[in-house]
Design an enzyme around this catalytic site. Structure first.
Site, short mmCIF file in Angstrom:
data_model
loop_
_atom_site.label_atom_id
_atom_site.label_comp_id
_atom_site.label_asym_id
_atom_site.label_seq_id
_atom_site.Cartn_x
_atom_site.Cartn_y
_atom_site.Cartn_z
N GLU A 107 0.52 -2.11 -2.43
CA GLU A 107 1.36 -3.27 -2.17
C GLU A 107 2.25 -3.55 -3.37
O GLU A 107 1.90 -3.21 -4.51
CB GLU A 107 0.50 -4.51 -1.88
CG GLU A 107 -0.25 -4.36 -0.58
CD GLU A 107 -1.07 -5.59 -0.17
OE1 GLU A 107 -1.28 -5.76 1.03
OE2 GLU A 107 -1.50 -6.36 -1.05
N CYS A 130 -1.31 -13.07 -8.12
CA CYS A 130 -2.19 -12.31 -9.02
C CYS A 130 -3.61 -12.21 -8.47
O CYS A 130 -4.18 -13.21 -8.07
CB CYS A 130 -2.27 -13.01 -10.37
SG CYS A 130 -0.91 -12.62 -11.41
#
Ligand code: SF4
Length: 342
Positions: A94, A335
């Site tokens: 990704e 994150c």
């Protein structure tokens, strides 16, 4: 059996120039092709209209385009875009486009999983993946540019995988992206993020001093760090800090310390004091990041008042301390949330 064909984007400019020379083609062809591949991000033969058809046909006998397919594209309110990518070998990864007020950032993955095992990270749940080829990392940048209709100004190697676990591929990808005849992203705009592989930090400083570094600390206490980041057992904090000091001296650039705040785990005043004492001899900038929720993991983000308190505690030291805004949590693009969902 067919001879395996190299992806044409894995060739250096000199190798392309050599190929054209050997095939009696004019020397400007290499520049044309290089620009199409690395500046415009052309990803198939049909897109290479710059080359005559007969030449493309000859090239297809020797070279290939390994397809990177966008399996899923998601956009969060605010414009964060996450692309889930699928490769021909069945692997996934990704990458994320992060829009900010006056610039944007591409967050790129370097592997299709990660063997570092960080307890707060979804990628860790996938286990080790394969290293992405330098051109595959570059392709992430081009796909994000197309999806956002905007060229990101910054690049962070902070997506899936540990960049220093595949150091050479990361460096080669950065060099491809920095090429003025390619994507032309300045080295000053590129940051490699690591959980701390001490010898590789030193190697990075020697091999490519133009790249900036960010170290993900997780905890200033060795024992707790080992619980949160299993790879820390091999590389104690003292070694990592000494490697970061070496990096700063060799590159004349301050590292960034990334500190992911986990409620009730590493957000106490004692932690803040220990961070300041750990960093006494390391001029650096500190970024505080709030944990982004993962349903499979039991960590929580601290209240914003606690984050501000933590920032104030750290501001007793000489470092600049910033609370970094997390983008893309709605689409699991922030994150620690990437998990290669193809
Ligand atoms: S935080 Fe980074 S190094 Fe740690 S498991 Fe996740 S991707 Fe790997």
């Amino acid at each position: 059996m067919n001879h395996p064909r190299f992806d044409i984007r894995s060739l250096s400019f000199d190798q392309l120039a050599e190929w054209f020379r050997e095939h009696g083609e004019p020397s400007y062809r290499a520049g044309q092709l290089w620009q199409a591949l690395h500046s415009q991000g052309v990803g198939d033969w049909d897109g290479l209209i710059i080359l005559p058809k007969r030449l493309r046909e000859t090239m297809t006998r020797e070279f290939a385009f390994q397809l990177t397919t966008i399996a899923k594209a998601q956009t969060a309110p605010g414009g964060t875009i996450k692309l889930s990518l699928a490769y021909a070998d069945g692997c996934n990864t990704e990458c994320v486009f992060l829009p900010q007020k006056d610039h944007s950032t591409a967050c790129l993955s370097v592997q299709t999983g990660c063997r570092m095992g960080c307890k707060f990270c979804r990628t860790a749940m996938l286990g080790a993946g394969r290293n992405l080829e330098p051109y595959e990392i570059e392709v992430e940048f081009h796909l994000l540019t197309k999806a956002a209709a905007e060229k990101p100004r910054n690049v962070v190697f902070m997506g899936m995988g540990e960049p220093l676990d595949c150091l050479l591929n990361t460096i080669m990808a950065a060099r491809l992206l920095a090429d003025p005849a390619g994507a032309d992203v300045g080295f000053r705009k590129m940051t490699v993020s690591t959980v701390g592989i001490a010898p590789a930090i030193r190697e990075l400083a020697q091999l490519e001093p133009r790249l900036k570094i960010a170290f993900s600390l997780a905890s200033p206490f060795q024992q707790q760090r080992e619980e949160l980041v299993p790879s820390a057992r091999k590389y104690p904090l003292t070694e990592i800090i000494s490697a970061l000091r070496f990096h700063a001296q060799a590159t004349h650039r301050q590292p960034t310390i990334e500190y992911l705040l986990l409620a009730g785990i590493n957000d106490s005043e004692e932690h803040a004091r220990a961070i300041l004492s750990l960093l006494t001899k390391l001029p650096c900038k500190i970024n505080l990041i709030s944990y982004n929720t993962n349903p499979e993991l039991s960590f929580h983000a601290p209240e914003s008042a606690q984050m501000l308190r933590f920032q104030q505690w750290l501001r007793k030291g000489p470092n600049t301390v910033i609370i970094r805004k997390s983008l893309g949590a709605e689409i699991s693009a922030a994150c620690g949330q990437l998990a290669g969902e193809g």
